[in-house]
Motif scaffolding. Sequence first.
Motif, mmCIF file in Angstrom:
data_model
loop_
_atom_site.group_PDB
_atom_site.id
_atom_site.type_symbol
_atom_site.label_atom_id
_atom_site.label_comp_id
_atom_site.label_asym_id
_atom_site.label_seq_id
_atom_site.Cartn_x
_atom_site.Cartn_y
_atom_site.Cartn_z
ATOM 1 N N ALA A 83 22.508 24.946 -48.358
ATOM 2 C CA ALA A 83 22.773 23.620 -47.975
ATOM 3 C C ALA A 83 21.674 23.457 -46.951
ATOM 4 N N ARG A 84 20.737 24.185 -46.397
ATOM 5 C CA ARG A 84 19.659 23.787 -45.338
ATOM 6 C C ARG A 84 18.603 24.925 -45.158
ATOM 7 N N PRO A 85 17.566 24.556 -44.669
ATOM 8 C CA PRO A 85 16.512 25.610 -44.604
ATOM 9 C C PRO A 85 17.033 26.681 -43.436
ATOM 10 N N LEU A 86 16.629 27.991 -43.615
ATOM 11 C CA LEU A 86 16.967 28.874 -42.701
ATOM 12 C C LEU A 86 16.615 28.618 -41.146
ATOM 13 N N ASP A 87 17.459 28.802 -40.268
ATOM 14 C CA ASP A 87 17.414 28.774 -38.756
ATOM 15 C C ASP A 87 18.521 29.385 -38.131
ATOM 16 N N ALA A 88 18.372 29.789 -36.747
ATOM 17 C CA ALA A 88 19.394 30.579 -36.230
ATOM 18 C C ALA A 88 20.599 29.965 -36.137
ATOM 19 N N ALA A 89 20.762 28.780 -36.000
ATOM 20 C CA ALA A 89 22.211 28.086 -36.098
ATOM 21 C C ALA A 89 22.916 27.977 -37.642
ATOM 22 N N THR A 90 21.906 27.975 -38.714
ATOM 23 C CA THR A 90 22.779 28.300 -40.013
ATOM 24 C C THR A 90 23.241 29.732 -40.191
ATOM 25 N N ILE A 91 22.575 30.553 -39.680
ATOM 26 C CA ILE A 91 22.852 31.823 -39.766
ATOM 27 C C ILE A 91 24.102 32.248 -38.895
ATOM 28 N N GLU A 92 24.099 31.542 -37.720
ATOM 29 C CA GLU A 92 25.371 32.144 -36.915
ATOM 30 C C GLU A 92 26.645 31.468 -37.467
ATOM 31 N N LEU A 99 33.712 35.729 -40.661
ATOM 32 C CA LEU A 99 34.791 35.926 -39.878
ATOM 33 C C LEU A 99 35.952 35.354 -39.876
ATOM 34 N N GLU A 100 35.685 33.902 -40.270
ATOM 35 C CA GLU A 100 37.279 33.086 -40.370
ATOM 36 C C GLU A 100 37.681 33.454 -41.656
ATOM 37 N N SER A 143 29.577 39.542 -33.088
ATOM 38 C CA SER A 143 30.588 40.143 -32.551
ATOM 39 C C SER A 143 31.268 39.739 -31.298
ATOM 40 N N ALA A 144 32.065 40.355 -30.747
ATOM 41 C CA ALA A 144 32.599 39.927 -29.253
ATOM 42 C C ALA A 144 31.303 39.784 -28.339
ATOM 43 N N ASP A 145 30.416 40.929 -28.614
ATOM 44 C CA ASP A 145 29.118 40.924 -27.627
ATOM 45 C C ASP A 145 28.257 39.688 -28.173
ATOM 46 N N GLY A 146 28.504 38.858 -28.951
ATOM 47 C CA GLY A 146 27.809 37.529 -29.221
ATOM 48 C C GLY A 146 26.936 37.747 -30.662
ATOM 49 N N PHE A 147 26.144 36.635 -30.710
ATOM 50 C CA PHE A 147 25.354 36.686 -31.743
ATOM 51 C C PHE A 147 23.864 37.135 -31.541
#
Length: 315
Positions: A83-92, A99-100, A143-147
């Motif tokens: 859908a879009r170039p790789l960046d942190a927001a896309t991967i997160e 998980l959903e 995870s519960a510890d974050g991204f």
Amino acid sequence: MHSHENTARLLPDVAVQAQPHLAGALDWVGMDGIEVPVRFDAGDGQVERASAQVGAFVNLTRPDKRGIHMSRLYLLVDRHLSARPLDAATIEGLLQAFLESHRDLSDRARISIRFDHLVRRPALRSGNSGWRAYPVSIEASLSADGFQLELGTEVVYSSTCPASAALARQLIQEQFARDFDAARPLDHATVMAWLGSEQGIVATPHAQRSVARLLVRLADGVGFNLISTLDRVEQALGTPVQTAVKREDEQAFALANGGNLMFCEDAARRIQKALDADPRIADFHVRLEHQESLHPHDAVAYASKGVPGGYGSAA
């Protein structure tokens, strides 16, 4: 004629059949080596397409469940990375979707993305240029510890041993003493000719192709500026391998090697200093490998930023 729903209901699904005698939670379950195209901006504003290998995983928290929904992970990888170039927001966002899609089975997700990125590099003197393929790895988890996310790559360079250079210089001095009588005046033309002969260079130091493998954790909000990181490391080392090479380029490379004699410890500290000065890098881990031409084994050094709780002495 069956509807799609009726056909799906008729298909057997042995994955839902529990096996009580094998019950247990699993750390990670998923797929590795998924082939998918990705688009990547290395920091120069040019979005390039590459063929990637992706690993997609979630944990399995339910001992009573036999397996996860692997097809869901595959389809999510395809949908998000296309859908879009790789960046942190896309991967997160992709990990959140993992998980959903497994909300009743998993509470941790991770992904690995591996591909090569081509960068055009200029020759040292001739005005030519050529391509270098730098391996890129992106590892991320949620995870519960974050991204968490880290970027990996490597730089290949030449390393000339300082000890070997000193020993070679001593042998050249001894040969000079044999060939030129200290009691007689030196003739400039004769010495120049001697220096240009094989007799004048009776020994050369050993050098080897060497590799610096980097793992980098970026500061919050910083993009994947791969080229900037590569430039910092290659400039710190002074002897990255070359692409197009004419004789003037090879001579310049020999000069660069002579001006950058280094043990693996020296190379590690050079890179450590260069990366430590980059405010966009929150933490880093470097493994230096000098693939010795003298020994059948390698000389290795590690370095990190020294952040508390960071990479530290990880091997």
